[in-house]
Design an enzyme around this catalytic site. Structure first.
Site, PDB file in Angstrom:
ATOM      1  N   SER A 157      -3.390  -3.270  -1.356  1.00  0.00           N
ATOM      2  CA  SER A 157      -2.496  -4.239  -1.765  1.00  0.00           C
ATOM      3  C   SER A 157      -3.313  -5.652  -1.984  1.00  0.00           C
ATOM      4  CB  SER A 157      -1.757  -4.523  -0.274  1.00  0.00           C
ATOM      5  OG  SER A 157      -1.309  -5.831  -0.289  1.00  0.00           O
ATOM      6  N   TYR A 213      -2.419  -5.163   8.751  1.00  0.00           N
ATOM      7  CA  TYR A 213      -2.318  -4.300   7.529  1.00  0.00           C
ATOM      8  C   TYR A 213      -3.293  -4.768   6.582  1.00  0.00           C
ATOM      9  CZ  TYR A 213       0.194  -2.534   3.312  1.00  0.00           C
ATOM     10  OH  TYR A 213       0.407  -2.005   2.281  1.00  0.00           O
TER      11      TYR A 213
END
Length: 294
Positions: A157, A213
């Site tokens: 990501s 995350y």
């Protein structure tokens, strides 16, 4: 630090693979992972779908086989469980003699879109960083590294890009390409967990969005850079892909495109012809960038 885009010919699906080409996809029972397993199987590779839940994995396989895709196999795998990983290694060696493609797709996030809790930070780091790392290290001896070049793609990501980290000490540790190593990366993620335990993480310059995350992906991106450098020119390509804001369970179905679209991006990368296959790149959708600029 700005990303630097790399000029590269458009991806081609010129067939270099066969039914003997073995691809392992983690987190393959749903979302991007399931769509990628389906895509690769449709293209004729032998695909190993892995996930933690046996019943969900079997259900996914039955769904694929009902579509006539009989070149898919299921193996139950928890990427945080060393015993599970070792069982997969033994099975792959016995059943196929090795593998050619690994897509580390399995990941978790316990936040809603507009939330930023670190209540499950340890599980997130273990699953999204240490899990792929443990699995990859265990599988490295099995990659065939033939003329077609073995491939690792880590689904990551842009939340894990270094420009999301404002802590100068952490930035310096991870930006030093010559000295970057697994020990430095482990130090960084463990420091984050220590800050979480101490309740000081919000003031320590960690990423501001989906912090746990994002830190797990900071670690995964850095590990990918180390691995790409280690195997550069040795028949193993290592890249990362940020598929963008994708409609999956993790995003509560919100996003700019479907899981099928994200899987198409991943397939285009892992199936690049050997002569066009890069290493050490961070893909945002289908555009590759130099790792040294993340």
């Amino acid at each position: 630090m700005a990303l630097k885009e790399v000029n590269e010919p458009s991806a081609s699906l010129t067939r270099w693979w066969s039914e003997n080409t073995v691809a392992v996809v983690t987190g393959g029972n749903r979302g991007i992972g399931f769509s990628l397993v389906q895509k690769l199987a449709e293209l004729g590779l032998t695909v190993i779908l892995t996930c933690r839940d046996d019943s969900k994995g079997q259900e996914a396989i039955e769904s694929l086989k009902s579509q006539g895709l009989n070149n898919v196999r299921f193996f139950r795998l928890d990427v945080m469980d060393t015993a599970c990983i070792n069982e997969l290694v033994s099975w792959l060696k016995e059943a196929f003699g090795g593998l050619d493609i690994l897509v580390n797709n399995a990941a978790v996030s316990f936040n809603e879109i507009n939330e930023n809790s670190v209540q499950h930070a340890e599980t997130t780091i273990k699953t999204n960083y240490y899990g792929p790392k443990l699995l990859t290290e265990a599988l490295l001896p099995l990659f065939r590294r033939s003329e077609s070049v073995s491939r690792i793609l880590n689904v990551s990501s842009r939340l894990g890009l270094l420009n999301k980290v404002s802590n100068p000490v952490i930035r310096e540790l991870l930006e030093d390409e010559d000295r970057l190593c697994e020990q430095r990366i482990d130090f960084v993620v463990n420091r984050f967990l220590e800050d979480v335990t101490a309740g000081t993480w919000e003031g320590e310059g960690w990423p501001k969005v989906w912090t746990d995350y994002a830190v797990s992906k900071v670690g995964l991106n850095a590990y990918s850079r180390v691995l790409a450098k280690r195997y550069d020119g040795l028949g193993l390509s290592v890249n990362c892909l940020c598929p963008g804001f994708t409609q999956t369970d993790m995003t509560a179905g919100k996003g700019n495109h479907s899981a099928d679209s994200a899987a198409e991006m991943a397939a285009q990368i892992v199936l690049l012809p050997p002569e066009k296959l890069p290493t050490g790149k961070f893909y945002i959708k289908n555009k590759p960038f130099l790792y040294s600029k993340i």
